[in-house]
Every structure is written in structure tokens, then in C-alpha cells.
Scaffold this active site. Sequence first.
Site, PDB file in Angstrom:
ATOM      1  N   SER A  35       0.790  -1.227   0.000  1.00 20.77           N
ATOM      2  CA  SER A  35       0.000   0.000   0.000  1.00 20.77           C
ATOM      3  C   SER A  35       0.825   1.282   0.000  1.00 20.77           C
ATOM      4  O   SER A  35       0.318   2.345  -0.340  1.00 20.77           O
ATOM      5  CB  SER A  35      -0.932   0.024   1.222  1.00 20.77           C
ATOM      6  OG  SER A  35      -0.190  -0.142   2.418  1.00 20.77           O
ATOM      7  N   ASP A 328      -3.253   7.901   7.962  1.00 20.01           N
ATOM      8  CA  ASP A 328      -4.279   7.032   8.540  1.00 20.01           C
ATOM      9  C   ASP A 328      -3.627   6.014   9.463  1.00 20.01           C
ATOM     10  O   ASP A 328      -2.476   6.177   9.857  1.00 20.01           O
ATOM     11  CB  ASP A 328      -5.134   6.375   7.444  1.00 20.01           C
ATOM     12  CG  ASP A 328      -4.378   5.322   6.635  1.00 20.01           C
ATOM     13  OD1 ASP A 328      -3.191   5.077   6.933  1.00 20.01           O
ATOM     14  OD2 ASP A 328      -4.966   4.732   5.709  1.00 20.01           O
ATOM     15  N   HIS A 331      -0.595   4.371   7.287  1.00 21.88           N
ATOM     16  CA  HIS A 331       0.172   4.997   6.214  1.00 21.88           C
ATOM     17  C   HIS A 331       0.600   6.428   6.501  1.00 21.88           C
ATOM     18  O   HIS A 331      -0.147   7.193   7.115  1.00 21.88           O
ATOM     19  CB  HIS A 331      -0.666   4.971   4.929  1.00 21.88           C
ATOM     20  CG  HIS A 331      -1.178   3.616   4.599  1.00 21.88           C
ATOM     21  ND1 HIS A 331      -2.484   3.235   4.856  1.00 21.88           N
ATOM     22  CD2 HIS A 331      -0.559   2.532   4.066  1.00 21.88           C
ATOM     23  CE1 HIS A 331      -2.643   1.973   4.481  1.00 21.88           C
ATOM     24  NE2 HIS A 331      -1.489   1.530   4.009  1.00 21.88           N
TER      25      HIS A 331
END
Length: 364
Positions: A35, A328, A331
Amino acid sequence: MMERMPQLIIFLGVFLLALESVGADFKSVFVFGDSQFDAGNNRYLKKCLLQANFTPYGSSFFPRPTGRFTNGRTVADFIAQYLGIEFQKPYQEVYRELENDPQMSFPSNGVNFASAGSGLLPNTNQEAGVTSIQVQLQQFQSMVFNNLLNNHKRLHRTQIQNSLFFVVSGGNDIFSYFLPQLGIKPTTRRYVLSMLKQVVHFTTKIYLYGGRRIVLFSLGPISCIPGRVLIPFVSSSKCHVKMRNMADQYNAGLKRFVNIIPTLYPGAIGVYAAVYDTSKKFFEDPKLHGFSNTTHACCGNGPLNGMLQCGTKDYKLCKNPNEYIFWDFFHPSERTYELIAKAFWNGDEDEIWPMNLKTLAGHK
């Protein structure tokens, strides 16, 4: 004839300059991992549970969510900008474009294969429908050996040899290790060794397919992410010590491997991008780097804003994401990614070793 000589000299000069610029402008990046680099592959996977294709993801830069797991650009995006090329499209997007237009060529600026939630170990988050790094490699292979959609096209070997290859993975493997699970866990040492074996296998394949400029990104401060509160009995007031030790083991092994890449793979250049060492500076002196919050996520809810994914029901959003290291629960913010990208682009050897990406991109 003499009267035409100046025009001929000018023509030859322009011609030679054009030839030189073709080589100099041959800029391409192939991106693999999780991600941290996913540019939207997961949003094309209908059965994938790990998504960021909703607001406020992307809101600091893009007009709409793109599937990136941050509020704007990733490190790969910033490096593309420094190279003067467009962002790499997600493989899943390229695949569909080729399916609809058989005459379309492969992107000259590279392709992004990264899938959020994936790890170095093939089983990591497979129940969530992510694309493992092994499958990402197969996707790249299909573009190398012209069996993608049977359209008889292939990536040109010159492009592959001159491209940068980015690999960022491993964080999901280590985080998963600490989640409750059935069965007996391997020792941390054995687990890390199994991760490093996958790195060696992946690098070997990339080399055999023609890759020569391979950048392996270390793990970042995974032990301090807000999402650690999802692990039972973990403190929200301090980083996860055992996770940090495990990440250190992996990073040390990764750097040792990078050191022997020129020996194992003649003609190849291996680069170690020290994500942890680079981002550690942000925690040690946050004000110097423009941060006011080093512990909480800008977007989320619960302790550290780490119990709930950004954009889901009842989430809270900070006023200025640029002041937060974390966007978040898992991340970094776009601002953090930008600082890391700048360090890797033209930084020194305590950030990226043995050369920075600017030097690597211009290496002949």
C-alpha cells in the site's frame, strides 16, 4: 557546396543532440509492493477488501480518490515527478486499456504493480483478495514474454535494462505476525529469513528478465504506526518493541543482500533505501520538518485515530495533514512521503546507499 556547409553542420549538430536526448530521456520505473506504493490496483479487484477508493483519500492532491492509501502522492509519484515523467499507471488499468485497444503500446514510463495489503510471503492477507508480490512478478513476466492478452507485444529489453525497479514490501508480513492466529508461529528469526528468501527470489527473477537497477526499500517505523492499537494488549503510549526488533532484523538482512547484489548479479546495481533511518529524523525533531503530531493519524478514530480506517463511518479528520507524520492508521501522509522521496532522490549514504536515485537514474 561551401555555402551549404554551415546548414549541414547545424543539421548534424541538431541530429546528434536529438540522439543524445533520446538516451537521456529514457526514463521508466516499474513498481512492486504494498500500500505504500499502490497507485490504485486494488480498486480494480472487486473481491479485494482492502480499499482506499473513497474520500478523503487523495484529497490533498488529486481531484478524486485514486486508490492510493494516503492523502496525495506516494514516494513513487514524487520520484516520477523528479524524473520528469508521468505517474506510473496501475497494472490493472493498463491491462484493461490494452484489452480495449489492441494497438496500444506498453507505457514508456513504466507500470505500477503494487497491491495494498500484500507481503513478501505469498499467504499474507490472501483472504482479503490482495495481489501477492509473486503474482505481481507474474504480471510483469507476462509483459516481458508477450503473453499478455496474446497481443504479441512485449516490453522492449532496452526499456527494462534502463528502468528503475522499486520494491517495497514486508510491513504487512511483520504486522500480521503479531495478530492473533491459530497454530504455532515460527520464531521471529525463521520468519524474517523466509521473508528475505522471497526478496532474493524476486530480485533473481527481475535480473533474469533484464532488470539492472534495483531499489529495495527497507521497512519504516512500523512499530510506531497508529494501527498498532489493533493488536490486543498493545500500548498506545509507546511503540511496539518486539515489532521494532523484528523490523530491524529484516532491514539488516536486506542491507546485507543489497551489498552483494553486484557480485551475485553481474552488471546489476542494488540500492538500499533506508526508510526507517530517514523517517526517524522526523520523530527526533518534528518541528524542524514541519510536523506537530508524530503519534496520531490525521484521519481515523479511536486511540491514536488508529482503530478505524480513514473514510469509514464516524471517522475524524485533522485540519492540516501536512503537520502529521501519519495520514491514517497504517500509512504516512503525503508530506512524509515527499520528505522521504527528496532524501532518496538526492540524499546521502545514511539515507540511501550506495547512491541516491538521481545518480542511479543517470548511471550508464
